[in-house]
Scaffold this motif. Structure first.
Motif, PDB file in Angstrom:
ATOM      1  N   LYS A   1     -55.489  35.445  40.970  1.00  0.00           N
ATOM      2  CA  LYS A   1     -55.309  36.959  41.261  1.00  0.00           C
ATOM      3  C   LYS A   1     -55.414  36.906  43.021  1.00  0.00           C
ATOM      4  CE  LYS A   1     -55.039  38.370  37.136  1.00  0.00           C
ATOM      5  NZ  LYS A   1     -53.507  38.748  36.723  1.00  0.00           N
ATOM      6  N   SER A   2     -54.950  37.939  43.457  1.00  0.00           N
ATOM      7  CA  SER A   2     -55.095  38.219  44.958  1.00  0.00           C
ATOM      8  C   SER A   2     -56.320  39.250  45.243  1.00  0.00           C
ATOM      9  CB  SER A   2     -53.852  38.865  45.749  1.00  0.00           C
ATOM     10  OG  SER A   2     -53.528  39.962  44.978  1.00  0.00           O
TER      11      SER A   2
ATOM     12  N   VAL B   1     -52.461  44.387  46.489  1.00  0.00           N
ATOM     13  CA  VAL B   1     -53.567  43.312  46.031  1.00  0.00           C
ATOM     14  C   VAL B   1     -54.050  43.585  44.656  1.00  0.00           C
ATOM     15  CG1 VAL B   1     -54.136  42.691  48.332  1.00  0.00           C
ATOM     16  CG2 VAL B   1     -55.386  44.560  47.076  1.00  0.00           C
TER      17      VAL B   1
ATOM     18  N   ALA C   1     -60.710  28.052  45.432  1.00  0.00           N
ATOM     19  CA  ALA C   1     -59.210  27.897  45.527  1.00  0.00           C
ATOM     20  C   ALA C   1     -58.159  28.628  44.693  1.00  0.00           C
ATOM     21  CB  ALA C   1     -58.707  26.552  45.799  1.00  0.00           C
ATOM     22  N   SER C   2     -58.851  28.790  43.679  1.00  0.00           N
ATOM     23  CA  SER C   2     -57.956  29.868  42.439  1.00  0.00           C
ATOM     24  C   SER C   2     -57.724  31.222  42.789  1.00  0.00           C
ATOM     25  CB  SER C   2     -58.575  29.478  41.181  1.00  0.00           C
ATOM     26  OG  SER C   2     -59.814  30.292  41.094  1.00  0.00           O
ATOM     27  N   VAL C   3     -58.593  31.771  43.806  1.00  0.00           N
ATOM     28  CA  VAL C   3     -58.226  33.022  44.048  1.00  0.00           C
ATOM     29  C   VAL C   3     -57.617  33.292  45.459  1.00  0.00           C
ATOM     30  CG1 VAL C   3     -59.333  35.185  44.501  1.00  0.00           C
ATOM     31  CG2 VAL C   3     -60.241  33.739  42.627  1.00  0.00           C
ATOM     32  N   LYS C   4     -56.805  33.890  45.647  1.00  0.00           N
ATOM     33  CA  LYS C   4     -56.051  34.012  46.989  1.00  0.00           C
ATOM     34  C   LYS C   4     -56.567  35.241  47.779  1.00  0.00           C
ATOM     35  CE  LYS C   4     -51.643  35.180  49.270  1.00  0.00           C
ATOM     36  NZ  LYS C   4     -50.114  35.589  49.186  1.00  0.00           N
ATOM     37  N   LEU C   5     -57.226  34.845  48.795  1.00  0.00           N
ATOM     38  CA  LEU C   5     -57.935  36.002  49.644  1.00  0.00           C
ATOM     39  C   LEU C   5     -57.176  36.332  50.713  1.00  0.00           C
ATOM     40  CD1 LEU C   5     -61.493  34.186  50.285  1.00  0.00           C
ATOM     41  CD2 LEU C   5     -60.626  35.575  48.548  1.00  0.00           C
ATOM     42  N   SER C   6     -56.894  37.590  50.950  1.00  0.00           N
ATOM     43  CA  SER C   6     -56.178  38.075  52.159  1.00  0.00           C
ATOM     44  C   SER C   6     -56.915  39.036  53.021  1.00  0.00           C
ATOM     45  CB  SER C   6     -54.972  39.116  51.343  1.00  0.00           C
ATOM     46  OG  SER C   6     -54.155  38.214  50.687  1.00  0.00           O
TER      47      SER C   6
END
Length: 353
Positions: free
Chosen positions: A147-148, A194, A173-178
């Motif tokens: 997920k983001s 998001v 690394a499995s979670v996309k940070l924005s």
């Protein structure tokens, strides 16, 4: 028979003294009618963010006459962040501030930092949380991989995310940070740009419901429910004031404890008082926030057992270890460098319910 002052105050409270009387534990002693009134001590108090329900104890301490009963004339100003509020206290521009204690921990790790310390912990548990949309497939923390996650600039909750993720078997690394701005955090989640955002449980979730996101579509994943040991908001004091006027510091703390009790006993009035001091404030929204704060952050099992305001040393050490998974300290912080308990009243003066 002569009655001691503590006994007298307990008797007065027992018969139901009202909000405006100023007769609370630690109130100014009675004086003879012929005595000139003492000059109040002028105090500057800083909030680290715009006024909301988190400041209800301070608002109620003012409304209830608790600061004035301690001989304090308190003026309030607003900083742009915890870091800004700490800087104001460090350079003497402000006497007290309400800040995230984890921001204070990071400040004290800087070489040559002023010896600013916390003297009272208001939030026994930090309000850090991930707020997610169930319709985006997130109902528990274990749903976050793939997920983001939107992270607002300066959001301290992300500093505890590495520890929370590790404790719950989630690879970072499995979670996309924005990285996003605070102003668009809730709008982006509301629009589905998001899947989730970091923030405070009593802010983002309630803001989203106010934007029309159905309550049953929101998952509020409180870090404290997933192993985070961090404390939250705390009152810090100017080293100069602490050294020169220790009784004023003790009086300020007593008044805040009294204000906290008032907010807990009558949250509807506290929310009304807070909203009336906000630009376009909503009494209903602030009441919902205050109920959340009291339940999740203030009236914890630790506070019910040990009283409000203090820090449990072993838990503090664990919280430092968790914070160190993201923040690389130059020197491991000691509790004595961050928190000074000498200004707290005895436990029977710190009980809240």
């Amino acid at each position: 028979m002569q009655i001691s002052r503590p006994t007298f105050l307990r008797l007065m409270l027992a018969v139901g003294i009202g909000f405006g009387s100023g007769v609370w534990p630690g109130a100014a002693p009675l004086r003879a009618a012929s005595d000139p009134p003492p000059q109040p001590v002028a105090i500057q108090f800083t909030l680290d963010r715009p006024l909301d329900a988190a400041a209800a104890p301070f608002v109620m301490a003012t409304v209830g006459g608790l600061f004035s009963a301690e001989g304090l004339a308190v003026g309030t100003n607003v900083a742009t962040s915890s870091a800004d509020a700490i800087a104001r206290v460090a350079d003497g521009a402000s006497d007290f501030a309400l800040v995230d204690i984890n921001a204070l921990i990071r400040f004290r790790d800087k070489p040559g930092s002023a010896p600013v310390k916390a003297v009272f912990v208001l939030f026994n548990q930090a309000p850090y949380a991930i707020v997610a949309r169930k319709s985006r497939g997130i109902k528990a923390l274990s749903d976050m991989p793939g997920k983001s996650l939107g992270v607002a600039e300066g959001d301290l909750s992300i500093r505890l995310w590495p520890s929370v993720a590790r404790q719950n078997g989630i690879k970072l690394a499995s979670v996309k940070l924005s990285t996003i701005s605070t102003a668009v955090r809730e709008p982006m989640l509301s629009a589905g740009q998001v899947d989730a955002v970091t923030g405070f449980s009593y802010l983002s979730a309630i803001n989203l419901r106010d934007r029309g996101v159905p309550a049953d579509d929101l998952a509020v994943l409180r870090f404290a429910d997933y192993g985070c040991e961090a404390y939250g908001f705390a009152v810090i004091v100017s080293p100069r004031l602490a050294a020169a006027r220790p009784e004023a510091v003790k009086g300020f703390v007593r008044a805040v404890i009294g204000g906290t009790n008032l907010a807990i006993k009558d949250p509807a009035r506290a929310a009304t008082e807070v909203a009336s001091r906000m630009d376009g404030g909503s009494r209903d929204l602030e009441l919902e926030r205050l109920h959340t704060i009291i339940r999740d952050n203030i009236l914890t099992s630790e506070v019910k057992r040990d009283g409000i305001g203090g820090i449990e040393p072993a838990r503090f050490e664990r919280s430092i270890e968790q914070l160190a998974e993201d923040v690389k300290f130059q020197k491991q912080p000691l509790l004595s460098e961050i928190f000074d308990d000498q200004f707290l009243p005895p436990i029977d003066g710190r009980l809240v319910n």
